[in-house]
Motif scaffolding. Sequence first.
Motif, PDB file in Angstrom:
ATOM      1  N   SER A   1      16.321  -0.621   2.404  1.00  0.00           N
ATOM      2  CA  SER A   1      15.745   0.238   3.436  1.00  0.00           C
ATOM      3  C   SER A   1      14.537  -0.386   4.123  1.00  0.00           C
ATOM      4  O   SER A   1      13.817  -1.185   3.550  1.00  0.00           O
ATOM      5  CB  SER A   1      15.343   1.563   2.800  1.00  0.00           C
ATOM      6  OG  SER A   1      14.526   2.301   3.651  1.00  0.00           O
ATOM      7  N   ASN A   2      14.319   0.041   5.378  1.00  0.00           N
ATOM      8  CA  ASN A   2      13.111  -0.358   6.107  1.00  0.00           C
ATOM      9  C   ASN A   2      11.886   0.399   5.622  1.00  0.00           C
ATOM     10  O   ASN A   2      10.757   0.039   5.945  1.00  0.00           O
ATOM     11  CB  ASN A   2      13.292  -0.100   7.607  1.00  0.00           C
ATOM     12  CG  ASN A   2      14.255  -1.084   8.229  1.00  0.00           C
ATOM     13  OD1 ASN A   2      14.471  -2.175   7.715  1.00  0.00           O
ATOM     14  ND2 ASN A   2      14.854  -0.696   9.330  1.00  0.00           N
ATOM     15  N   ILE A   3      12.078   1.492   4.912  1.00  0.00           N
ATOM     16  CA  ILE A   3      10.946   2.341   4.539  1.00  0.00           C
ATOM     17  C   ILE A   3      10.792   2.459   3.025  1.00  0.00           C
ATOM     18  O   ILE A   3       9.735   2.187   2.474  1.00  0.00           O
ATOM     19  CB  ILE A   3      11.090   3.744   5.172  1.00  0.00           C
ATOM     20  CG1 ILE A   3      10.989   3.631   6.690  1.00  0.00           C
ATOM     21  CG2 ILE A   3      10.011   4.689   4.657  1.00  0.00           C
ATOM     22  CD1 ILE A   3      11.086   4.944   7.402  1.00  0.00           C
ATOM     23  N   THR A   4      11.809   2.878   2.295  1.00  0.00           N
ATOM     24  CA  THR A   4      11.653   3.148   0.865  1.00  0.00           C
ATOM     25  C   THR A   4      12.008   1.926   0.033  1.00  0.00           C
ATOM     26  O   THR A   4      13.156   1.614  -0.193  1.00  0.00           O
ATOM     27  CB  THR A   4      12.537   4.331   0.428  1.00  0.00           C
ATOM     28  OG1 THR A   4      13.897   4.047   0.803  1.00  0.00           O
ATOM     29  CG2 THR A   4      12.097   5.612   1.091  1.00  0.00           C
ATOM     30  N   SER A   5      10.986   1.239  -0.434  1.00  0.00           N
ATOM     31  CA  SER A   5      11.151   0.116  -1.348  1.00  0.00           C
ATOM     32  C   SER A   5       9.848  -0.036  -2.129  1.00  0.00           C
ATOM     33  O   SER A   5       8.799   0.393  -1.678  1.00  0.00           O
ATOM     34  CB  SER A   5      11.486  -1.172  -0.587  1.00  0.00           C
ATOM     35  OG  SER A   5      10.477  -1.452   0.363  1.00  0.00           O
ATOM     36  N   SER A   6       9.930  -0.626  -3.309  1.00  0.00           N
ATOM     37  CA  SER A   6       8.720  -0.826  -4.105  1.00  0.00           C
ATOM     38  C   SER A   6       7.862  -1.895  -3.453  1.00  0.00           C
ATOM     39  O   SER A   6       8.347  -2.991  -3.156  1.00  0.00           O
ATOM     40  CB  SER A   6       9.090  -1.240  -5.528  1.00  0.00           C
ATOM     41  OG  SER A   6       9.805  -0.210  -6.175  1.00  0.00           O
ATOM     42  N   ARG A   7       6.582  -1.573  -3.244  1.00  0.00           N
ATOM     43  CA  ARG A   7       5.706  -2.541  -2.567  1.00  0.00           C
ATOM     44  C   ARG A   7       4.245  -2.255  -2.875  1.00  0.00           C
ATOM     45  O   ARG A   7       3.883  -1.154  -3.303  1.00  0.00           O
ATOM     46  CB  ARG A   7       5.929  -2.487  -1.062  1.00  0.00           C
ATOM     47  CG  ARG A   7       5.424  -1.217  -0.423  1.00  0.00           C
ATOM     48  CD  ARG A   7       5.745  -1.149   1.053  1.00  0.00           C
ATOM     49  NE  ARG A   7       7.162  -0.979   1.289  1.00  0.00           N
ATOM     50  CZ  ARG A   7       7.666  -0.467   2.416  1.00  0.00           C
ATOM     51  NH1 ARG A   7       6.858  -0.122   3.388  1.00  0.00           N
ATOM     52  NH2 ARG A   7       8.956  -0.307   2.557  1.00  0.00           N
ATOM     53  N   MET A   8       3.412  -3.247  -2.604  1.00  0.00           N
ATOM     54  CA  MET A   8       1.957  -3.105  -2.704  1.00  0.00           C
ATOM     55  C   MET A   8       1.344  -3.969  -1.615  1.00  0.00           C
ATOM     56  O   MET A   8       1.767  -5.113  -1.414  1.00  0.00           O
ATOM     57  CB  MET A   8       1.461  -3.544  -4.074  1.00  0.00           C
ATOM     58  CG  MET A   8      -0.055  -3.454  -4.247  1.00  0.00           C
ATOM     59  SD  MET A   8      -0.579  -3.945  -5.910  1.00  0.00           S
ATOM     60  CE  MET A   8       0.172  -2.648  -6.893  1.00  0.00           C
ATOM     61  N   GLY A   9       0.380  -3.406  -0.877  1.00  0.00           N
ATOM     62  CA  GLY A   9      -0.178  -4.214   0.198  1.00  0.00           C
ATOM     63  C   GLY A   9      -1.324  -3.557   0.923  1.00  0.00           C
ATOM     64  O   GLY A   9      -1.860  -2.523   0.505  1.00  0.00           O
ATOM     65  N   LEU A  10      -1.684  -4.167   2.054  1.00  0.00           N
ATOM     66  CA  LEU A  10      -2.850  -3.768   2.836  1.00  0.00           C
ATOM     67  C   LEU A  10      -2.457  -3.582   4.296  1.00  0.00           C
ATOM     68  O   LEU A  10      -1.720  -4.395   4.861  1.00  0.00           O
ATOM     69  CB  LEU A  10      -3.922  -4.865   2.741  1.00  0.00           C
ATOM     70  CG  LEU A  10      -5.230  -4.633   3.502  1.00  0.00           C
ATOM     71  CD1 LEU A  10      -6.027  -3.501   2.869  1.00  0.00           C
ATOM     72  CD2 LEU A  10      -6.056  -5.924   3.518  1.00  0.00           C
TER      73      LEU A  10
END
Length: 234
Positions: A149-158
């Motif tokens: 998906s373009n929106i729901t995925s595991s992530r961490m960022g700024l």
Amino acid sequence: MNVLSRFFLSSLLLSGVVQAKDTAPDADNAPNFVFGLGYGLLNQKSLLNIDFKVNIPISEHFSTQVLLNSNYLITGSSQDSFAQSELSSNWFLHNEYGRLGLGIGVSELEPMDDELEGQRDVIGQFIGEAFMGAFSLTTNYISTDTTLSNITSSRMGLSYYINEDLRTSLYREKYNVDEIGWRFETHFQPKKYHQMVSVGVIARTGQDFDYLGMVVQYYFDHAASLKQREREFH
């Protein structure tokens, strides 16, 4: 898709009942409907993304969200083309400094080849965001192993808001099983469309899932800056 449809309707009904009991009927507490359409190339294969999201304020510091996210990977062969849908109900506690959210949902993967068996999983989600002026720190964990998906995925960022209607973000992302990649995106909301349409460019690089695409989102509510909209709703 029957499970997804029932979950979607029950989540909307529950959210509406809670809102009716806990909020006054004014414009600031009105539900926010978002429709998103994205297209890009995933390893030179077409990936179409369709999203429908309903954000419902319940009180000053509590809100809920229903998200239906569908991906269609089109390769030219029915053997490795498929449709993936994720339907989740998310609940948030938030204030001017950040947001914490929990969600539960259902993920379905349906191959285009009728001879191949589909997959269905229950998914859990955790969302955390911290707001620091023009910056936002984001962490988002999805329990499912596979997400395109373009929106729901595991992530961490700024994220950084260059101005009220222009945001750029960099994430370290888990996009498939244990594969890790980097994701860069920029979103812009032009004022001439009454601040109700945003356009985004997304680039993702990883071992097997390089992606470049665009997404357009339309908001069925009222004029608001991109920064205000994204910090009020997820």
